[in-house]
Design an enzyme around this catalytic site. Structure first.
Site, PDB file in Angstrom:
ATOM      1  N   THR A 135      15.218  -3.935  -0.772  1.00 33.72           N
ATOM      2  CA  THR A 135      15.767  -2.894   0.101  1.00 33.72           C
ATOM      3  C   THR A 135      17.289  -2.923   0.156  1.00 33.72           C
ATOM      4  O   THR A 135      17.911  -3.987   0.222  1.00 33.72           O
ATOM      5  CB  THR A 135      15.219  -3.083   1.526  1.00 33.72           C
ATOM      6  OG1 THR A 135      13.816  -3.324   1.459  1.00 33.72           O
ATOM      7  CG2 THR A 135      15.489  -1.864   2.386  1.00 33.72           C
TER       8      THR A 135
ATOM      9  N   HIS B 250      28.146   0.390  -5.562  1.00 33.50           N
ATOM     10  CA  HIS B 250      27.611  -0.715  -4.794  1.00 33.50           C
ATOM     11  C   HIS B 250      28.496  -1.011  -3.604  1.00 33.50           C
ATOM     12  O   HIS B 250      29.711  -0.868  -3.646  1.00 33.50           O
ATOM     13  CB  HIS B 250      27.490  -1.967  -5.664  1.00 33.50           C
ATOM     14  CG  HIS B 250      26.275  -1.948  -6.534  1.00 33.50           C
ATOM     15  ND1 HIS B 250      26.189  -2.662  -7.699  1.00 33.50           N
ATOM     16  CD2 HIS B 250      25.089  -1.305  -6.397  1.00 33.50           C
ATOM     17  CE1 HIS B 250      25.000  -2.457  -8.249  1.00 33.50           C
ATOM     18  NE2 HIS B 250      24.328  -1.635  -7.483  1.00 33.50           N
TER      19      HIS B 250
ATOM     20  N   GLU C  83      30.750  -6.588 -11.975  1.00 39.19           N
ATOM     21  CA  GLU C  83      31.362  -5.339 -11.521  1.00 39.19           C
ATOM     22  C   GLU C  83      32.627  -5.670 -10.754  1.00 39.19           C
ATOM     23  O   GLU C  83      32.770  -6.765 -10.211  1.00 39.19           O
ATOM     24  CB  GLU C  83      30.412  -4.566 -10.597  1.00 39.19           C
ATOM     25  CG  GLU C  83      29.104  -4.144 -11.232  1.00 39.19           C
ATOM     26  CD  GLU C  83      28.207  -3.404 -10.257  1.00 39.19           C
ATOM     27  OE1 GLU C  83      28.681  -3.058  -9.154  1.00 39.19           O
ATOM     28  OE2 GLU C  83      27.033  -3.178 -10.590  1.00 39.19           O
TER      29      GLU C  83
ATOM     30  N   THR D 267       0.798  -1.234   0.000  1.00 43.70           N
ATOM     31  CA  THR D 267       0.000   0.000   0.000  1.00 43.70           C
ATOM     32  C   THR D 267       0.829   1.281   0.000  1.00 43.70           C
ATOM     33  O   THR D 267       0.276   2.372  -0.140  1.00 43.70           O
ATOM     34  CB  THR D 267      -0.953   0.028   1.213  1.00 43.70           C
ATOM     35  OG1 THR D 267      -0.186  -0.051   2.423  1.00 43.70           O
ATOM     36  CG2 THR D 267      -1.930  -1.140   1.157  1.00 43.70           C
ATOM     37  N   GLY D 268       2.155   1.183   0.138  1.00 43.86           N
ATOM     38  CA  GLY D 268       2.995   2.372   0.042  1.00 43.86           C
ATOM     39  C   GLY D 268       3.079   2.860  -1.390  1.00 43.86           C
ATOM     40  O   GLY D 268       2.623   2.196  -2.324  1.00 43.86           O
TER      41      GLY D 268
ATOM     42  N   GLN E 277       5.676   3.270  -3.513  1.00 45.85           N
ATOM     43  CA  GLN E 277       6.462   2.417  -4.405  1.00 45.85           C
ATOM     44  C   GLN E 277       5.811   1.052  -4.582  1.00 45.85           C
ATOM     45  O   GLN E 277       5.762   0.513  -5.697  1.00 45.85           O
ATOM     46  CB  GLN E 277       7.889   2.261  -3.860  1.00 45.85           C
ATOM     47  CG  GLN E 277       8.736   3.507  -3.978  1.00 45.85           C
ATOM     48  CD  GLN E 277       8.955   3.914  -5.426  1.00 45.85           C
ATOM     49  OE1 GLN E 277       9.388   3.124  -6.250  1.00 45.85           O
ATOM     50  NE2 GLN E 277       8.657   5.164  -5.740  1.00 45.85           N
TER      51      GLN E 277
END
Length: 300
Positions: free
Chosen positions: A99, A251, A214, A19-20, A22
């Site tokens: 996240t 990163h 990377e 529901t946020g 994003q």
């Protein structure tokens, strides 16, 4: 059963934090592509319906009433531990942790619980997973047909933005993707480059793999050992060739000390394993055409 981390239309998805802003935006995009999202989790809005989906107070409450395969998390760092453990203990077999900046001790707890429950984790700090024409989970533009088209080239990337560029170039050159696997850019992640390479090697819908690496860490060198055993062609681009020694990049895992994690070290290991390593992303399609002559006409 689908081989996670490859996502399929038949996978039933739970969105934690649906529901946020994003969570809502990307859930709408996922639904547009046919992703089978079955419910969301938002403790303060439990019992409501959002985007036509039932909202539950917890993953355990959701799974008590319906089958769920994979949970994807739009959750702030401080709340990731509790949300992840909720999903793992509820019985999901796959967890996509979008996240970044999750505390290290929290991730160690999550990894231990997941291993005990036989739950596979992708991330943290992943952009997600895409199977063009079927489904996607996360924040990759899996709904954008200019970037993603169904095909037979698997793509692995730590970086979401670089992975998007590679898939865009492949699509423009006439190559579609069998699956995109964003493994995440943190030093400790649940699905490694080798794990993703194994999944695509075993996937009958994948003819070749593009490995986007990377500098920093040793995942590409470790994956090279497995790549040497593959019959499917692997083409790779390693970002960070011009980075100075000891420089920390975007990163968290991208730091180079001596030859450990260096561009030269990664390239040498991959090339020794029979991987074609290219200097720039724009020539990946040409390298694939050279390794897969049956597709050569697609890039004309």
């Amino acid at each position: 059963m689908t081989m996670f981390p490859i996502i399929r239309r038949t996978d039933r998805i739970l969105v934690q934090g649906l529901t946020g802003s994003q969570g809502s935006f990307w859930t709408e995009r996922m639904l547009e592509t046919g992703t089978q999202i079955v419910a969301g989790v938002s403790p303060k809005r439990a019992g409501e319906t959002h985007l036509g989906l039932p909202i539950f107070a917890s993953a355990r409450a959701a799974l008590a009433g319906m089958p769920v395969d994979i949970a994807v998390m739009f959750i702030p760092p401080a709340a990731v531990r509790d949300a992840a453990l909720d999903a793992i203990e509820a019985g999901v077999r796959g967890l996509v942790v979008l996240t970044e900046h999750v505390p290290t001790h929290d991730m160690l707890t999550i990894f231990a619980r997941a291993a005990a429950a036989d739950c596979r984790i992708v991330g943290p700090n992943t952009a997600g997973l895409v199977t063009p024409g079927e489904a996607f989970v996360g924040i990759m533009p899996g709904h954008n047909t200019n970037v993603f088209q169904p095909g037979r080239i698997g793509v692995i990337s730590r970086s979401g933005s670089l992975g998007t560029l590679i898939c865009l170039n492949l699509t423009r050159a006439g190559f579609g993707q069998s699956s995109f696997i964003g493994i995440g850019g943190d030093p400790m992640i649940g699905t490694t480059t080798e794990d993703a390479l194994r999944a695509l090697d075993q996937d009958p819908r994948t003819d070749a793999v593009v490995l986007v690496g990377e500098i920093g860490g040793s995942m590409e060198e470790t994956a090279a050992t497995y790549a040497a055993t593959m019959t499917k062609p692997v083409v790779s681009f390693i970002a960070g060739r011009a980075a100075p020694e000891g420089k920390r990049m975007g990163h968290a895992g991208a730091i180079v000390a001596g030859n450990a994690g260096s561009y030269a070290g990664k390239r040498a290991a991959l090339e020794a394993a029979g991987v074609t390593v290219v200097d720039t992303p724009r020539v990946i399609a040409d390298a694939l055409s050279a390794r897969l002559p049956i597709y050569a006409h697609d890039t004309a």
